[in-house]
Write an enzyme that holds these catalytic residues in place. Sequence first.
Site, PDB file in Angstrom:
ATOM      1  N   HIS A  19       0.879  -1.178   0.000  1.00  0.00           N
ATOM      2  CA  HIS A  19       0.000   0.000   0.000  1.00  0.00           C
ATOM      3  C   HIS A  19       0.911   1.221   0.000  1.00  0.00           C
ATOM      4  CE1 HIS A  19      -3.484  -2.553   1.202  1.00  0.00           C
ATOM      5  NE2 HIS A  19      -2.523  -3.268   1.748  1.00  0.00           N
ATOM      6  N   GLU A 200      -7.102 -12.450   6.120  1.00  0.00           N
ATOM      7  CA  GLU A 200      -6.080 -11.798   6.965  1.00  0.00           C
ATOM      8  C   GLU A 200      -6.587 -11.888   8.405  1.00  0.00           C
ATOM      9  OE1 GLU A 200      -5.659  -7.550   6.384  1.00  0.00           O
ATOM     10  OE2 GLU A 200      -3.677  -7.489   7.345  1.00  0.00           O
TER      11      GLU A 200
HETATM   12  N1  HPA Z   1      -4.984  -4.884   5.636  1.00  0.00           N
HETATM   13  C1  HPA Z   1      -6.127  -4.310   5.246  1.00  0.00           C
HETATM   14  N2  HPA Z   1      -6.174  -3.075   4.776  1.00  0.00           N
HETATM   15  C2  HPA Z   1      -5.038  -2.387   4.674  1.00  0.00           C
HETATM   16  C3  HPA Z   1      -3.840  -2.925   5.053  1.00  0.00           C
HETATM   17  C4  HPA Z   1      -3.808  -4.254   5.558  1.00  0.00           C
HETATM   18  O1  HPA Z   1      -2.765  -4.818   5.930  1.00  0.00           O
HETATM   19  N3  HPA Z   1      -2.905  -1.983   4.826  1.00  0.00           N
HETATM   20  C5  HPA Z   1      -3.530  -0.910   4.303  1.00  0.00           C
HETATM   21  N4  HPA Z   1      -4.829  -1.153   4.208  1.00  0.00           N
HETATM   22 ZN    ZN Z   2      -2.494  -5.138   2.563  1.00  0.00          ZN
END
Ligand code: HPA
Ligand code: ZN
Length: 338
Positions: A19, A200
């Site tokens: 990102h 995640e």
């Molecule tokens: N996860 C979800 N959204 C995000 C992340 C991440 O690691 N980094 C920036 N936006």
């Molecule tokens: Zn990410």
Amino acid sequence: MTALRKFIEGLPKTELHLHIEGSLEPELMFALAKRNNISLPFKTIEDVRAAYQFSELQDFLDIYYQGMGVLQTEQDFYDLTMAYLNKVHSQNVMHVEIFFDPQGHTERGISMDTVISGITRALEKGQRELGISYKLIMCFLRHLSEDAAMETLEQALPFKDKLCGVGLDSSELGHPPSKFKNVFARAKEEGLYLVAHAGEEGPPAYVYEALDVLKIDRLDHGNRSLEDADLTARLAKSQIALTVCPLSNYKLAGVKDMSKHPLGEMLSKNLNATINSDDPAYFGGYMNENYLAVTEALDLGMDEVITLARNGVAATFCTTAEKSAMMQKLDDYLDQWT
Ligand code: HPA
Ligand code: ZN
């Protein structure tokens, strides 16, 4: 380990999960705040780093959205992206596919044009002068509505030639991929590649939705897929790539102990895993640090490191010829190493 460390440092690498707003180092945050007359809730760079203690994804996101507030002008987005490219150039990264979060900016009154122009001006310069090839992927913030995502896609279509694909990020729990079914279908009609963060923090069901409802081309994270044996077997069979981010998982406490990182199981079950840095300014490391962290903690050997690097080339959204050229760079490096 010293030899393996040197090997990793010199290895030609690709980065597929980054990102760009997450590469904003505290030093640049202060410089941009000063340039734009913005006051920060921190006095020193040490104060900023001390605030980077997260016990879950949302803790990080709150600080990440606050940090990106210093980005105001086209030059700011250019400087941010150029700093990232210079950093990864020093780590022998040859190709990047980076995310940006336009809604984090358009919500603050910054135009899509400003954001995309600044980022792509730097990417072009990076390609010309540093030899780093690139793709740009626009992410939708999943805590916002699908209507907002659709509006964002419409705003971006005039710049479609600068985009390679769309993604889905931000707060995962409570915001399943299926919420974005229509906007992903629309993006596909426009010829864009599709990726999404799933697994995640979210359950395997979210990974199934990303695959079956959104019809993604690549899976971001995917860690919790391993809780479901059928899903794990499916990922192995399809060889869809997973963009794994070891230091991110550790800092966001999804993985409490790096020696228990799921990458070991992913590799042993023949999943197509790649190594990436996610938000390196917040999670304590760029590409080399991520490779090194898992290599040390999981006691990986050179063959496994090479597999990860090859996976990272195969998983790009480049043409077959471009992938062959990158594989050749890898082979040249291996030849001169041995
Ligand atoms: N996860 C979800 N959204 C995000 C992340 C991440 O690691 N980094 C920036 N936006
Ligand atoms: Zn990410």
